[in-house]
Design a protein around this motif. Structure first.
Motif, mmCIF file in Angstrom:
data_model
loop_
_atom_site.group_PDB
_atom_site.id
_atom_site.type_symbol
_atom_site.label_atom_id
_atom_site.label_comp_id
_atom_site.label_asym_id
_atom_site.label_seq_id
_atom_site.Cartn_x
_atom_site.Cartn_y
_atom_site.Cartn_z
ATOM 1 N N ARG A 1 0.810 -1.217 0.000
ATOM 2 C CA ARG A 1 0.000 0.000 0.000
ATOM 3 C C ARG A 1 0.847 1.273 0.000
ATOM 4 N N PHE A 2 2.119 1.161 0.322
ATOM 5 C CA PHE A 2 2.984 2.336 0.265
ATOM 6 C C PHE A 2 3.093 2.854 -1.174
ATOM 7 N N GLU A 3 2.912 1.965 -2.144
ATOM 8 C CA GLU A 3 2.948 2.402 -3.537
ATOM 9 C C GLU A 3 1.726 3.263 -3.848
ATOM 10 N N SER A 4 0.591 2.925 -3.247
ATOM 11 C CA SER A 4 -0.601 3.749 -3.426
ATOM 12 C C SER A 4 -0.428 5.101 -2.747
ATOM 13 N N VAL A 5 0.264 5.118 -1.613
ATOM 14 C CA VAL A 5 0.563 6.387 -0.941
ATOM 15 C C VAL A 5 1.399 7.273 -1.859
ATOM 16 N N ALA A 6 2.368 6.664 -2.540
ATOM 17 C CA ALA A 6 3.195 7.418 -3.491
ATOM 18 C C ALA A 6 2.334 7.960 -4.622
ATOM 19 N N SER A 7 1.366 7.176 -5.077
ATOM 20 C CA SER A 7 0.488 7.619 -6.160
ATOM 21 C C SER A 7 -0.374 8.799 -5.730
ATOM 22 N N ASP B 1 -7.837 6.262 -8.432
ATOM 23 C CA ASP B 1 -7.382 4.881 -8.551
ATOM 24 C C ASP B 1 -6.574 4.466 -7.321
ATOM 25 N N ALA B 2 -5.711 5.359 -6.836
ATOM 26 C CA ALA B 2 -4.878 5.041 -5.672
ATOM 27 C C ALA B 2 -5.729 4.856 -4.417
ATOM 28 N N VAL B 3 -6.703 5.729 -4.225
ATOM 29 C CA VAL B 3 -7.561 5.633 -3.042
ATOM 30 C C VAL B 3 -8.377 4.345 -3.073
ATOM 31 N N ASN B 4 -8.881 3.979 -4.247
ATOM 32 C CA ASN B 4 -9.646 2.730 -4.365
ATOM 33 C C ASN B 4 -8.830 1.529 -3.907
ATOM 34 N N LYS B 5 -7.524 1.577 -4.136
ATOM 35 C CA LYS B 5 -6.664 0.459 -3.771
ATOM 36 C C LYS B 5 -6.192 0.535 -2.324
#
Length: 307
Positions: free
Chosen positions: A87-93, A213-217
């Motif tokens: 999920r850190f990748e989604s934080v980066a997004s 998209d990032a929040v959805n993930k």
């Protein structure tokens, strides 16, 4: 056995190495491109091209955020993060989306101030150098989009895909700059500022899409219906599976967790039922590389379920 070994997903180490390679290429290209567009904008008197140069420069900072996100998300699970760090990748997004939105709004605000100032006679007409720089930018950034997108799809990286769309938004903004510069050279200098506003809209739209998209993930959203149907078909095709009582999925960064309840004949031994569940588990993680873990629960099959 898998029929096409070459389609096997990359290991976490290989995926990280590819992401870092693409990111460093992105940094180098953006530094060169932003410097060239800035000089072209200054010498050719083009506000749209200078705005475009700022956008390209922001890509460098954004790419570093992507690299940090990929580095952290590739770490193995530890005592504090039992499910891993994806999920850190989604934080980066999300961070990338906010930076992108801010960049776009600043560019749009500058263009609007010029438009509403009413002082159009003093606006400088862009030169041919700005026009050439816009064409070069469109070609280079579109190539960077496809190059980064290909790598992102190969390693299923949300942050890298967000960076690819950052390149695409830069390409679109350069198209806006090209149109604005062309009109300005044709005797309508205000169109250079109008192009900056159009650039703003493209950038903000890309930022909103990346953010959504990032929040959805990050909120355990389920997979799309097409993926769920393919998973259901795969599970029901396994020998010994008489029915599928429940199938739940949740996105965890770029990965997927699956919970399935299958029905098997009630008179099977515990070992036999376990073997069927294990086969479902293995085939799911084999067929869908994005599945990080598939939990399979076994229920006794009822030919006539109670109403």
């Amino acid at each position: 056995m898998r029929s096409n070994p070459t389609s096997d997903p990359l290991s976490p180490q290989q995926a990280k190495a590819l992401a870092m390679k693409v990111s460093w290429v992105s940094v180098a290209v953006n530094l060169i491109l932003s410097a060239g567009k800035l000089l072209a904008g200054i010498f050719a008197n083009s506000g749209a091209m200078i705005s475009d140069a700022v956008h390209s420069a922001s890509d460098v900072f954004s790419t570093f955020i992507v690299m940090i996100g990929v580095h952290i998300s590739s770490k193995q699970a530890d005592e504090d993060h039992r499910y891993g760090h994806e999920r850190f990748e989604s934080v980066a997004s999300v961070t990338l989306a906010l930076i992108l939105a801010e960049t776009g709004l600043l560019i749009g605000w500058k263009g609007l101030k010029t438009i509403f100032s009413g002082s159009y006679d003093d606006l400088a007409t862009p030169g041919a150098l700005a026009l050439a720089a816009a064409v070069v930018s469109i070609v280079v950034k579109e190539w960077m989009y496809w190059y980064t997108r290909s790598a992102a799809k190969k390693i299923h990286s949300d942050a890298l895909m967000a960076d690819a769309w950052h390149h695409r938004s830069d390409s679109l903004s350069s198209i806006g700059a090209l149109v604005g510069i062309a009109f300005a050279m044709g005797g309508f200098p205000i169109m250079d500022s109008v192009a900056s506003v159009v650039i703003c809209l493209f950038i903000v739209k890309a930022a909103v899409d990346i953010f959504r998209d990032a929040v959805n993930k990050m909120v355990d959203r389920s997979c799309d219906q097409e993926t769920l149907e393919k998973m259901s078909q795969l599970i029901l095709a396994q020998p010994g599976v008489e029915g599928l009582d429940l199938l739940q999925t949740r996105l965890f960064g770029a990965k997927i967790y699956v919970d399935a309840e299958i029905a098997v004949q009630a008179d099977l031994s515990l070992q036999e039922a376990h073997n069927i569940a294990e086969e479902v588990h293995d085939r799911m993680e084999e067929k869908f590389p994005m599945v990080k873990h598939c939990m399979v629960h076994v229920n006794p099959f009822r030919a006539d379920p109670p109403t």
